[in-house]
Design a protein around this motif. Structure first.
Motif: not given
Ligand code: AMP
Ligand code: GLY
Length: 426
Positions: A267-280, A203-207
């Motif tokens: 609390x758990x697994x936060x899954x980020x679905x990302x697009x790696x764009x030219x702007x980051x 909830x606070x720290x993450x890896x």
């Protein structure tokens, strides 16, 4: 520790497999599980929607810790229910799971907190006229999304106005995904390469676990309908160390902070679905659980005690050293039933599973069930074969995974032959 894993897919097989290696485990149960999870622990034939029976089972077996695999029970409040009974749970509360189940909730959080994401507008179904007008004015391609859960199918990439208007009708007039269509999102189309990041958090720290890349489309060269995912590899080199740092500081950390501050601690697994764009990196979406099939690719690359990691997150004191990345790479290829993600038949015998003896291979069971002495197909995504090595030789991992897949067969078996094509082109 007595542990229960909730779910029956390839992801839950991967979770159970990894948890079963833990030195702190006493007994492992899987509700309801599949023939693969039966080799990691004891399957318990209860419905994941039957909270009362799950609660009674946990009490009888003195369960200390529950790991909830899929989004539906999380959204429905299984974590809250079990926590109320004194059980530690890896998986967010129902209110925090809205980050997946209400796309408009996730978008609002991102936009209000400067998290990079696609620009968007939202419309409720009584605003058909307003949505139509906006589609007439916006630029193409654009992306139409049902706000609610639609098993990965409620997203439409529209090349032109005509497709968008048809999509609008499907969502608002036909209610193609039921109440998930009560609201829609119209989004700017992002270009770049996609990647998935799993942040394990108290909830606070993450890896962050090793990055991965899913293959969502049914057809080779990323063509055809969207599916739950037809294969994945890990790590995804598009997520360089610099990009990962940006993902952590601009996306994961602020989202966890605002969830916490707004009373929706995640609390758990936060899954980020990302697009790696030219702007980051930009966030496409968040899920409130591990990805399927990415988990089947990521977990074989972890050394250490995975159960200890998950338990520490659930217990509010994340152990950042519980697992480490082994420096290797992996590819998971999903075999599905003919017709998936649309109509398909079930009940075909799966042959050749016993021919797989290579120690660098894991066959994860998904839509599979035991029928007397036979193992038969029981779903759209039937199984996932993962190959892994201790180095970054994706090419040899690819040869191993496909050689082994060719030893397995069932009627109508389909799999993509180009999983990991992006990394192999690099
Ligand atoms: P989602 O369920 O939101 O992850 O969307 C499913 C898939 O649709 C994603 O994995 C992307 O391939 C694609 N997609 C969703 N939103 C966008 C966007 N704004 N730009 C480009 N592709 C997108
Ligand atoms: N593989 C995509 C998902 O789990 O949502």
């Amino acid at each position: 520790m007595n542990v229960v894993v909730i779910g029956s897919g390839g992801r839950e097989h991967a979770l159970a497999y990894k948890i079963s290696e833990s030195p702190i485990l006493s007994n492992l149960y899987i509700i309801p599980g599949n023939p693969g999870t039966a080799k990691c622990g004891t399957n318990i034939n209860l419905s994941i929607n039957d909270f009362t029976s799950i609660g009674i089972f946990c009490k009888n077996k003195e369960i200390d810790f529950a790991v909830v695999g899929s989004e539906a029970p999380l959204v429905a409040g299984l974590s809250d229910y079990l926590r109320d009974k004194g059980i530690k749970v890896f998986g967010p509360s129902s209110s925090a799971a809205r980050i997946e189940s209400e796309k408009s909730f996730a978008k609002k959080i991102m936009v209000e907190n400067g998290v990079p994401t696609a620009q968007y507008r939202e419309f409720t179904s009584n605003k058909y006229g307003g949505a139509k007008k906006y589609l007439q004015e916006t630029t193409y391609p654009c992306v139409l999304k049902a706000d609610g859960l639609a098993a990965g199918k409620g997203v439409l990439i529209c090349e032109d106005l005509q497709t968008a208007l048809k999509g609008l009708d499907d969502l608002f007039l036909q209610k193609k995904y039921g109440s998930a269509c009560d609201k829609i999102i119209v989004e700017e189309f992002l270009t770049g390469e996609e990647a998935s990041i799993f942040a394990i958090t108290d909830g606070e720290n993450f890896i962050c676990l090793p990055s991965s890349q899913d293959h969502k489309r049914i057809g080779e060269n990323d063509t055809g309908l969207n599916t739950g995912g037809m294969g994945a590899y890990s790590p995804a080199p598009v997520v360089t160390d610099e990009i990962l740092e940006e993902i952590k500081t601009k996306i994961i950390r602020p989202v966890l902070a605002v969830m916490r501050e707004s009373g929706n601690k995640f609390v758990g697994c936060l899954y980020a679905g990302l697009m790696i764009t030219n702007e980051g990196p930009k966030a496409i979406e968040f899920n409130c659980r591990f990805g399927d099939p990415e988990t089947q690719a990521v977990l074989p690359l972890l050394n250490g005690d995975f159960l200890k990691l998950l338990y520490s997150a659930a217990n509010g004191n994340l152990d950042k050293e519980a697992v480490t990345y082994n420096g290797g790479c992996s590819i998971c290829v999903v075999a599905s039933s003919k017709g998936y993600p649309e109509e398909y038949k079930k009940g075909f015998e799966i042959k050749g599973l016993n021919n797989i003896t290579d120690p660098s291979i894991i066959v994860y069971h998904a839509g599979i069930k035991q029928d007397g002495g036979k193992i038969i197909t029981n779903g759209g995504r039937v199984l996932g074969v993962t190959a892994f090595t201790l180095n970054k030789d994706y090419q040899s991992v690819k040869s191993i995974v496909y050689q082994n897949l060719s030893k397995i067969s069932f009627e109508g078996m389909y799999y993509r032959r180009d999983i990991a094509h992006r990394v192999l082109k690099k």
